[in-house]
Design an enzyme around this catalytic site. Sequence first.
Site, mmCIF file in Angstrom:
data_model
loop_
_atom_site.group_PDB
_atom_site.id
_atom_site.type_symbol
_atom_site.label_atom_id
_atom_site.label_comp_id
_atom_site.label_asym_id
_atom_site.label_seq_id
_atom_site.Cartn_x
_atom_site.Cartn_y
_atom_site.Cartn_z
ATOM 1 N N ARG A 1 -16.156 -0.743 -2.652
ATOM 2 C CA ARG A 1 -16.214 -1.950 -3.241
ATOM 3 C C ARG A 1 -17.774 -2.188 -3.263
ATOM 4 N NH1 ARG A 1 -12.153 -4.438 1.291
ATOM 5 N NH2 ARG A 1 -10.273 -4.471 -0.207
ATOM 6 N N ARG B 1 -8.821 -10.165 9.968
ATOM 7 C CA ARG B 1 -8.037 -8.980 10.245
ATOM 8 C C ARG B 1 -7.741 -8.872 11.841
ATOM 9 N NH1 ARG B 1 -12.213 -7.540 7.048
ATOM 10 N NH2 ARG B 1 -11.458 -6.596 4.973
ATOM 11 N N HIS C 1 -14.494 -2.321 10.399
ATOM 12 C CA HIS C 1 -13.657 -2.757 9.003
ATOM 13 C C HIS C 1 -13.607 -4.236 9.402
ATOM 14 C CE1 HIS C 1 -11.755 -2.953 5.290
ATOM 15 N NE2 HIS C 1 -10.523 -3.305 6.009
ATOM 16 N N ILE D 1 0.857 -1.283 -0.033
ATOM 17 C CA ILE D 1 -0.058 0.057 -0.098
ATOM 18 C C ILE D 1 0.902 1.231 -0.101
ATOM 19 C CG2 ILE D 1 -2.001 1.365 1.066
ATOM 20 C CD1 ILE D 1 -2.698 -1.252 2.317
HETATM 21 P P1 A3D Z 1 3.067 -4.875 3.350
HETATM 22 O O1 A3D Z 1 3.161 -4.916 2.010
HETATM 23 O O2 A3D Z 1 3.383 -6.115 4.313
HETATM 24 O O3 A3D Z 1 3.465 -3.420 4.049
HETATM 25 C C1 A3D Z 1 3.945 -3.430 5.321
HETATM 26 C C2 A3D Z 1 5.133 -2.546 5.515
HETATM 27 O O4 A3D Z 1 5.240 -2.248 6.872
HETATM 28 C C3 A3D Z 1 6.432 -3.530 5.315
HETATM 29 O O5 A3D Z 1 7.090 -3.071 4.396
HETATM 30 C C4 A3D Z 1 6.994 -3.666 6.575
HETATM 31 O O6 A3D Z 1 8.406 -3.624 6.429
HETATM 32 C C5 A3D Z 1 6.802 -2.273 7.466
HETATM 33 N N1 A3D Z 1 6.767 -2.143 8.593
HETATM 34 C C6 A3D Z 1 6.899 -3.110 9.656
HETATM 35 N N2 A3D Z 1 7.198 -2.541 11.015
HETATM 36 C C7 A3D Z 1 7.384 -1.156 10.721
HETATM 37 C C8 A3D Z 1 7.672 -0.236 11.485
HETATM 38 N N3 A3D Z 1 7.906 -0.411 12.763
HETATM 39 N N4 A3D Z 1 7.880 1.016 11.100
HETATM 40 C C9 A3D Z 1 7.691 1.136 9.742
HETATM 41 N N5 A3D Z 1 7.373 -0.086 8.760
HETATM 42 C C10 A3D Z 1 7.139 -1.048 9.348
HETATM 43 O O7 A3D Z 1 1.533 -4.819 3.803
HETATM 44 P P2 A3D Z 1 0.253 -3.883 2.966
HETATM 45 O O8 A3D Z 1 0.902 -2.650 2.443
HETATM 46 O O9 A3D Z 1 -0.262 -4.674 2.065
HETATM 47 O O10 A3D Z 1 -0.711 -3.766 4.027
HETATM 48 C C11 A3D Z 1 -0.335 -2.786 5.358
HETATM 49 C C12 A3D Z 1 -1.439 -2.913 6.281
HETATM 50 O O11 A3D Z 1 -2.576 -2.276 5.816
HETATM 51 C C13 A3D Z 1 -1.845 -4.222 6.948
HETATM 52 O O12 A3D Z 1 -1.970 -4.158 8.309
HETATM 53 C C14 A3D Z 1 -3.094 -4.668 6.088
HETATM 54 O O13 A3D Z 1 -3.863 -5.498 6.784
HETATM 55 C C15 A3D Z 1 -3.604 -3.398 5.988
HETATM 56 N N6 A3D Z 1 -4.720 -3.316 5.024
HETATM 57 C C16 A3D Z 1 -5.926 -2.203 5.478
HETATM 58 C C17 A3D Z 1 -6.750 -2.273 4.621
HETATM 59 C C18 A3D Z 1 -8.168 -1.441 5.196
HETATM 60 O O14 A3D Z 1 -9.173 -1.297 4.122
HETATM 61 C C19 A3D Z 1 -8.299 -0.855 6.342
HETATM 62 C C20 A3D Z 1 -6.894 -2.810 3.409
HETATM 63 C C21 A3D Z 1 -5.859 -3.624 2.998
HETATM 64 C C22 A3D Z 1 -4.822 -3.708 3.793
#
Ligand code: A3D
Length: 309
Positions: A153, A90, A177, A15
Amino acid sequence: MNKRKKIALIGAGQIGGTLGLLVGMRKLGDVVMFDIVEGLPQGKALDISHLAPVFGLDFDIRGTNDMKDIAGADVCIVTSGVPRKPGMSRDDLVGINTNIIKTVAAGIREHAPNALVIVITNPLDVMAYVMQRETGFPAERVVGMAGVLDTARHQSFLAKELDVSVNSVSAFVLGGHGDTMVPVRSYTTVNGIPIEKMIQPARLGEIEDRTRQAGGEIVALLKTGSAFYSPAAAAIQMVEAYLFDEKRLLACAACCKGQYGVDGLYLGVPVIFGAKGIEKIIEIDLTNDEKALLQKSVDAVQSVVESLK
Ligand code: A3D
Protein backbone atom coordinates in the site's frame (compact mmCIF):
# COMPACT_ATOMS: atom_id res chain seq x y z
CA MET A 1 7.19 -37.08 -10.92
CA ASN A 2 6.31 -34.26 -8.51
CA LYS A 3 2.76 -34.18 -7.24
CA ARG A 4 0.95 -30.84 -7.27
CA LYS A 5 1.02 -29.03 -3.93
CA LYS A 6 -2.17 -28.88 -1.88
CA ILE A 7 -3.27 -25.45 -0.67
CA ALA A 8 -6.06 -25.34 1.91
CA LEU A 9 -8.07 -22.15 2.19
CA ILE A 10 -9.79 -21.92 5.56
CA GLY A 11 -12.61 -19.46 5.02
CA ALA A 12 -14.21 -19.06 1.59
CA GLY A 13 -15.37 -15.47 1.91
CA GLN A 14 -14.08 -12.47 -0.01
CA ILE A 15 -10.36 -13.12 0.55
CA GLY A 16 -10.74 -16.93 0.43
CA GLY A 17 -12.47 -16.80 -2.97
CA THR A 18 -9.84 -14.45 -4.38
CA LEU A 19 -7.12 -16.74 -3.06
CA GLY A 20 -8.69 -19.71 -4.88
CA LEU A 21 -8.60 -17.75 -8.10
CA LEU A 22 -5.00 -16.59 -7.61
CA VAL A 23 -3.63 -20.01 -6.61
CA GLY A 24 -5.05 -21.37 -9.88
CA MET A 25 -3.86 -18.47 -12.02
CA ARG A 26 -0.34 -18.62 -10.55
CA LYS A 27 -0.21 -22.44 -11.01
CA LEU A 28 0.70 -23.08 -7.37
CA GLY A 29 -1.22 -26.32 -6.87
CA ASP A 30 -4.59 -27.86 -6.08
CA VAL A 31 -7.03 -26.05 -3.80
CA VAL A 32 -9.41 -27.15 -1.06
CA MET A 33 -11.71 -24.38 0.18
CA PHE A 34 -13.26 -24.93 3.60
CA ASP A 35 -16.03 -22.87 5.19
CA ILE A 36 -18.78 -23.49 7.72
CA VAL A 37 -21.43 -22.02 5.39
CA GLU A 38 -22.95 -24.84 3.35
CA GLY A 39 -22.66 -24.38 -0.39
CA LEU A 40 -20.40 -21.31 -0.26
CA PRO A 41 -17.01 -23.02 -0.74
CA GLN A 42 -18.54 -25.57 -3.14
CA GLY A 43 -20.12 -22.85 -5.26
CA LYS A 44 -17.00 -20.69 -5.42
CA ALA A 45 -14.78 -23.68 -6.18
CA LEU A 46 -17.09 -24.85 -8.98
CA ASP A 47 -17.15 -21.37 -10.49
CA ILE A 48 -13.34 -21.06 -10.37
CA SER A 49 -12.93 -24.56 -11.85
CA HIS A 50 -14.77 -23.35 -14.94
CA LEU A 51 -12.15 -20.73 -15.76
CA ALA A 52 -9.41 -23.38 -15.92
CA PRO A 53 -10.18 -24.36 -19.54
CA VAL A 54 -10.41 -20.68 -20.54
CA PHE A 55 -6.83 -20.09 -19.44
CA GLY A 56 -5.57 -23.63 -20.04
CA LEU A 57 -4.86 -24.27 -16.37
CA ASP A 58 -4.69 -27.80 -14.93
CA PHE A 59 -5.53 -27.63 -11.26
CA ASP A 60 -8.14 -29.15 -9.03
CA ILE A 61 -10.30 -26.94 -6.81
CA ARG A 62 -13.09 -28.11 -4.57
CA GLY A 63 -15.13 -26.78 -1.70
CA THR A 64 -16.01 -28.55 1.53
CA ASN A 65 -17.64 -28.14 4.93
CA ASP A 66 -15.60 -31.01 6.33
CA MET A 67 -12.24 -30.09 7.80
CA LYS A 68 -10.99 -33.65 7.13
CA ASP A 69 -10.69 -32.68 3.46
CA ILE A 70 -7.69 -30.45 4.17
CA ALA A 71 -5.72 -33.60 5.07
CA GLY A 72 -2.09 -33.42 4.05
CA ALA A 73 -2.21 -29.77 2.95
CA ASP A 74 1.19 -28.19 2.30
CA VAL A 75 -0.09 -24.70 3.07
CA CYS A 76 -3.15 -23.49 5.00
CA ILE A 77 -4.23 -19.88 4.49
CA VAL A 78 -6.64 -18.78 7.20
CA THR A 79 -9.22 -16.06 6.57
CA SER A 80 -12.02 -17.53 8.66
CA GLY A 81 -13.59 -14.87 10.82
CA VAL A 82 -15.43 -11.62 10.66
CA PRO A 83 -14.16 -8.54 8.81
CA ARG A 84 -14.54 -4.92 9.96
CA LYS A 85 -17.46 -2.68 9.13
CA PRO A 86 -17.27 1.14 9.07
CA GLY A 87 -16.51 2.55 12.51
CA MET A 88 -14.85 -0.63 13.79
CA SER A 89 -11.19 -1.10 14.63
CA ARG A 90 -9.46 -4.40 13.91
CA ASP A 91 -9.17 -4.96 17.66
CA ASP A 92 -12.98 -4.89 17.96
CA LEU A 93 -12.94 -8.31 16.24
CA VAL A 94 -10.79 -10.00 18.86
CA GLY A 95 -13.54 -11.76 20.84
CA ILE A 96 -15.39 -13.41 17.98
CA ASN A 97 -12.33 -14.17 15.85
CA THR A 98 -10.30 -15.70 18.70
CA ASN A 99 -12.91 -18.42 19.11
CA ILE A 100 -12.99 -19.08 15.37
CA ILE A 101 -9.19 -19.29 15.19
CA LYS A 102 -9.11 -21.72 18.13
CA THR A 103 -11.55 -24.08 16.37
CA VAL A 104 -9.69 -23.83 13.08
CA ALA A 105 -6.31 -24.35 14.77
CA ALA A 106 -7.54 -27.63 16.25
CA GLY A 107 -8.58 -28.81 12.77
CA ILE A 108 -5.27 -27.83 11.20
CA ARG A 109 -3.30 -29.49 13.99
CA GLU A 110 -5.22 -32.73 13.42
CA HIS A 111 -5.42 -32.83 9.64
CA ALA A 112 -2.48 -30.84 8.30
CA PRO A 113 0.24 -31.15 10.93
CA ASN A 114 3.07 -30.36 8.51
CA ALA A 115 1.54 -27.34 6.83
CA LEU A 116 2.81 -23.79 6.72
CA VAL A 117 0.02 -21.68 8.22
CA ILE A 118 -0.52 -18.14 6.96
CA VAL A 119 -3.00 -16.18 9.08
CA ILE A 120 -4.92 -13.25 7.60
CA THR A 121 -7.81 -12.95 10.09
CA ASN A 122 -7.80 -9.75 12.16
CA PRO A 123 -6.63 -8.51 14.58
CA LEU A 124 -3.74 -10.01 12.69
CA ASP A 125 -0.81 -10.12 15.10
CA VAL A 126 -2.99 -11.46 17.90
CA MET A 127 -4.69 -14.08 15.70
CA ALA A 128 -1.27 -15.33 14.52
CA TYR A 129 -0.23 -15.59 18.17
CA VAL A 130 -3.39 -17.58 19.02
CA MET A 131 -2.88 -19.85 15.99
CA GLN A 132 0.69 -20.68 16.99
CA ARG A 133 -0.28 -21.26 20.62
CA GLU A 134 -3.26 -23.49 19.73
CA THR A 135 -1.58 -25.56 17.00
CA GLY A 136 1.68 -25.87 18.94
CA PHE A 137 3.46 -25.70 15.56
CA PRO A 138 7.02 -24.36 15.47
CA ALA A 139 6.83 -20.57 15.28
CA GLU A 140 8.63 -20.52 11.92
CA ARG A 141 5.65 -22.37 10.39
CA VAL A 142 2.95 -19.96 11.65
CA VAL A 143 3.10 -16.52 10.13
CA GLY A 144 0.82 -13.53 9.78
CA MET A 145 0.22 -11.72 6.50
CA ALA A 146 0.14 -7.97 6.99
CA GLY A 147 3.53 -6.39 6.36
CA VAL A 148 3.55 -7.44 2.71
CA LEU A 149 0.20 -5.72 2.19
CA ASP A 150 0.96 -2.64 4.29
CA THR A 151 4.27 -2.25 2.45
CA ALA A 152 2.55 -2.67 -0.93
CA ARG A 153 0.00 0.00 0.00
CA HIS A 154 2.82 2.38 0.91
CA GLN A 155 4.74 1.59 -2.28
CA SER A 156 1.62 2.16 -4.32
CA PHE A 157 0.93 5.60 -2.78
CA LEU A 158 4.58 6.65 -3.14
CA ALA A 159 4.79 5.49 -6.76
CA LYS A 160 1.63 7.49 -7.59
CA GLU A 161 2.95 10.58 -5.82
CA LEU A 162 6.20 10.48 -7.77
CA ASP A 163 4.76 9.13 -11.01
CA VAL A 164 7.34 6.33 -11.06
CA SER A 165 7.03 2.57 -11.46
CA VAL A 166 5.96 0.64 -8.37
CA ASN A 167 9.03 -1.49 -9.10
CA SER A 168 11.30 1.46 -8.32
CA VAL A 169 9.94 2.03 -4.82
CA SER A 170 11.43 0.03 -1.97
CA ALA A 171 9.79 0.35 1.44
CA PHE A 172 9.06 -1.35 4.74
CA VAL A 173 6.07 -1.11 7.01
CA LEU A 174 6.75 -2.76 10.35
CA GLY A 175 4.98 -3.21 13.69
CA GLY A 176 1.46 -4.36 14.44
CA HIS A 177 -1.18 -4.39 11.70
CA GLY A 178 -3.19 -1.49 13.08
CA ASP A 179 -3.23 2.27 13.23
CA THR A 180 0.16 2.19 14.98
CA MET A 181 2.00 0.45 12.12
CA VAL A 182 5.35 2.03 11.25
CA PRO A 183 6.27 2.97 7.68
CA VAL A 184 10.05 3.02 8.09
CA ARG A 185 11.14 6.21 6.39
CA SER A 186 14.87 5.64 6.83
CA TYR A 187 14.69 2.47 4.68
CA THR A 188 12.34 3.84 2.02
CA THR A 189 14.06 4.58 -1.27
CA VAL A 190 13.38 5.14 -4.94
CA ASN A 191 15.85 2.74 -6.45
CA GLY A 192 18.34 3.57 -3.69
CA ILE A 193 17.64 7.32 -3.50
CA PRO A 194 16.41 8.16 0.04
CA ILE A 195 12.72 9.04 -0.08
CA GLU A 196 13.31 12.32 1.78
CA LYS A 197 15.34 13.54 -1.20
CA MET A 198 12.28 13.03 -3.41
CA ILE A 199 9.33 14.09 -1.20
CA GLN A 200 9.16 16.90 1.40
CA PRO A 201 8.85 15.63 5.00
CA ALA A 202 5.39 17.13 5.57
CA ARG A 203 3.97 15.51 2.44
CA LEU A 204 5.73 12.27 3.31
CA GLY A 205 4.01 12.35 6.70
CA GLU A 206 0.63 12.65 4.98
CA ILE A 207 1.37 9.66 2.74
CA GLU A 208 2.53 7.61 5.74
CA ASP A 209 -0.74 8.46 7.52
CA ARG A 210 -2.73 7.40 4.47
CA THR A 211 -0.84 4.07 4.47
CA ARG A 212 -1.70 3.55 8.15
CA GLN A 213 -5.36 4.26 7.42
CA ALA A 214 -5.56 2.53 4.02
CA GLY A 215 -7.50 -0.49 5.28
CA GLY A 216 -10.01 1.83 6.97
CA GLU A 217 -10.29 3.98 3.84
CA ILE A 218 -11.40 0.88 1.91
CA VAL A 219 -13.80 -0.24 4.67
CA ALA A 220 -15.43 3.22 4.61
CA LEU A 221 -15.89 2.98 0.83
CA LEU A 222 -17.12 -0.62 0.70
CA LYS A 223 -19.34 -0.30 3.80
CA THR A 224 -20.03 -4.05 3.96
CA GLY A 225 -16.54 -5.49 4.53
CA SER A 226 -12.85 -4.87 4.07
CA ALA A 227 -10.17 -5.14 1.38
CA PHE A 228 -9.81 -8.51 -0.28
CA TYR A 229 -7.99 -8.40 -3.63
CA SER A 230 -4.70 -7.04 -2.31
CA PRO A 231 -4.69 -9.06 0.96
CA ALA A 232 -5.07 -12.23 -1.13
CA ALA A 233 -2.28 -11.16 -3.51
CA ALA A 234 0.02 -10.43 -0.57
CA ALA A 235 -0.54 -13.91 0.87
CA ILE A 236 0.21 -15.41 -2.54
CA GLN A 237 3.61 -13.71 -2.54
CA MET A 238 4.35 -15.47 0.77
CA VAL A 239 3.13 -18.84 -0.56
CA GLU A 240 5.43 -18.51 -3.57
CA ALA A 241 8.41 -17.58 -1.38
CA TYR A 242 7.73 -20.75 0.64
CA LEU A 243 6.99 -23.23 -2.17
CA PHE A 244 9.89 -22.06 -4.34
CA ASP A 245 12.31 -21.50 -1.42
CA GLU A 246 12.89 -17.97 -2.65
CA LYS A 247 14.45 -16.77 0.61
CA ARG A 248 12.74 -13.47 -0.05
CA LEU A 249 13.08 -10.63 2.42
CA LEU A 250 9.51 -9.73 3.37
CA ALA A 251 7.76 -7.91 6.19
CA CYS A 252 5.68 -10.55 7.99
CA ALA A 253 4.10 -10.98 11.41
CA ALA A 254 6.58 -13.31 13.09
CA CYS A 255 7.02 -14.54 16.62
CA CYS A 256 9.86 -12.41 18.01
CA LYS A 257 12.22 -14.04 20.45
CA GLY A 258 14.15 -11.07 21.77
CA GLN A 259 14.42 -9.23 18.46
CA TYR A 260 13.41 -5.57 18.66
CA GLY A 261 13.18 -6.07 22.44
CA VAL A 262 10.07 -8.23 22.03
CA ASP A 263 9.68 -11.71 23.47
CA GLY A 264 6.92 -14.16 22.58
CA LEU A 265 4.72 -11.71 20.67
CA TYR A 266 3.86 -11.68 16.97
CA LEU A 267 4.88 -8.44 15.31
CA GLY A 268 5.50 -7.22 11.77
CA VAL A 269 9.27 -7.47 11.21
CA PRO A 270 11.58 -8.07 8.24
CA VAL A 271 12.13 -11.81 7.74
CA ILE A 272 13.79 -14.16 5.28
CA PHE A 273 10.99 -16.35 3.97
CA GLY A 274 11.85 -19.66 2.33
CA ALA A 275 11.18 -23.40 2.42
CA LYS A 276 11.40 -23.51 6.21
CA GLY A 277 8.89 -20.68 6.55
CA ILE A 278 10.39 -17.86 8.58
CA GLU A 279 14.07 -18.68 8.26
CA LYS A 280 15.40 -15.61 10.00
CA ILE A 281 14.17 -12.40 11.57
CA ILE A 282 16.33 -9.51 10.41
CA GLU A 283 17.08 -6.76 12.90
CA ILE A 284 17.64 -3.36 11.33
CA ASP A 285 18.85 -0.17 12.99
CA LEU A 286 16.04 2.30 13.45
CA THR A 287 16.15 6.02 14.21
CA ASN A 288 15.06 7.05 17.71
CA ASP A 289 11.73 8.28 16.34
CA GLU A 290 11.12 4.97 14.55
CA LYS A 291 12.05 3.03 17.69
CA ALA A 292 9.53 5.05 19.70
CA LEU A 293 6.81 4.43 17.09
CA LEU A 294 7.59 0.71 17.01
CA GLN A 295 7.40 0.53 20.81
CA LYS A 296 3.96 2.15 20.68
CA SER A 297 2.91 -0.49 18.18
CA VAL A 298 4.31 -3.31 20.35
CA ASP A 299 2.39 -1.91 23.34
CA ALA A 300 -0.83 -1.89 21.29
CA VAL A 301 -0.41 -5.58 20.28
CA GLN A 302 0.60 -6.53 23.83
CA SER A 303 -2.51 -4.96 25.33
CA VAL A 304 -4.80 -6.98 23.03
CA VAL A 305 -2.88 -10.20 23.80
CA GLU A 306 -3.31 -9.46 27.52
CA SER A 307 -7.05 -9.05 27.00
CA LEU A 308 -7.15 -12.72 25.90
CA LYS A 309 -6.11 -14.01 29.32
P1 A3D B 1 -15.56 -12.72 4.79
O1 A3D B 1 -15.86 -12.45 3.37
O2 A3D B 1 -16.60 -12.45 5.81
O3 A3D B 1 -15.07 -14.24 4.91
C1 A3D B 1 -14.84 -14.86 6.12
C2 A3D B 1 -15.35 -16.28 5.99
O4 A3D B 1 -15.00 -17.00 7.18
C3 A3D B 1 -16.89 -16.37 5.85
O5 A3D B 1 -17.22 -17.03 4.64
C4 A3D B 1 -17.30 -17.21 7.06
O6 A3D B 1 -18.39 -18.09 6.81
C5 A3D B 1 -16.02 -17.96 7.35
N1 A3D B 1 -15.97 -18.56 8.70
C6 A3D B 1 -16.45 -18.08 9.86
N2 A3D B 1 -16.19 -18.96 10.86
C7 A3D B 1 -15.54 -20.02 10.30
C8 A3D B 1 -14.99 -21.23 10.80
N3 A3D B 1 -15.08 -21.55 12.09
N4 A3D B 1 -14.37 -22.04 9.94
C9 A3D B 1 -14.28 -21.74 8.62
N5 A3D B 1 -14.77 -20.59 8.10
C10 A3D B 1 -15.40 -19.76 8.92
O7 A3D B 1 -14.25 -11.88 5.26
P2 A3D B 1 -12.96 -11.52 4.37
O8 A3D B 1 -12.56 -12.69 3.56
O9 A3D B 1 -13.17 -10.20 3.73
O10 A3D B 1 -11.90 -11.27 5.56
C11 A3D B 1 -11.47 -12.35 6.35
C12 A3D B 1 -10.62 -11.87 7.53
O11 A3D B 1 -9.44 -11.24 7.02
C13 A3D B 1 -11.29 -10.83 8.43
O12 A3D B 1 -11.00 -11.10 9.78
C14 A3D B 1 -10.64 -9.52 8.01
O13 A3D B 1 -10.63 -8.56 9.04
C15 A3D B 1 -9.24 -9.99 7.69
N6 A3D B 1 -8.45 -9.11 6.83
C16 A3D B 1 -7.12 -9.01 7.10
C17 A3D B 1 -6.33 -8.20 6.34
C18 A3D B 1 -4.87 -8.08 6.65
O14 A3D B 1 -4.16 -7.35 5.98
C19 A3D B 1 -4.31 -8.81 7.77
C20 A3D B 1 -6.86 -7.47 5.27
C21 A3D B 1 -8.21 -7.61 5.00
C22 A3D B 1 -9.01 -8.44 5.79
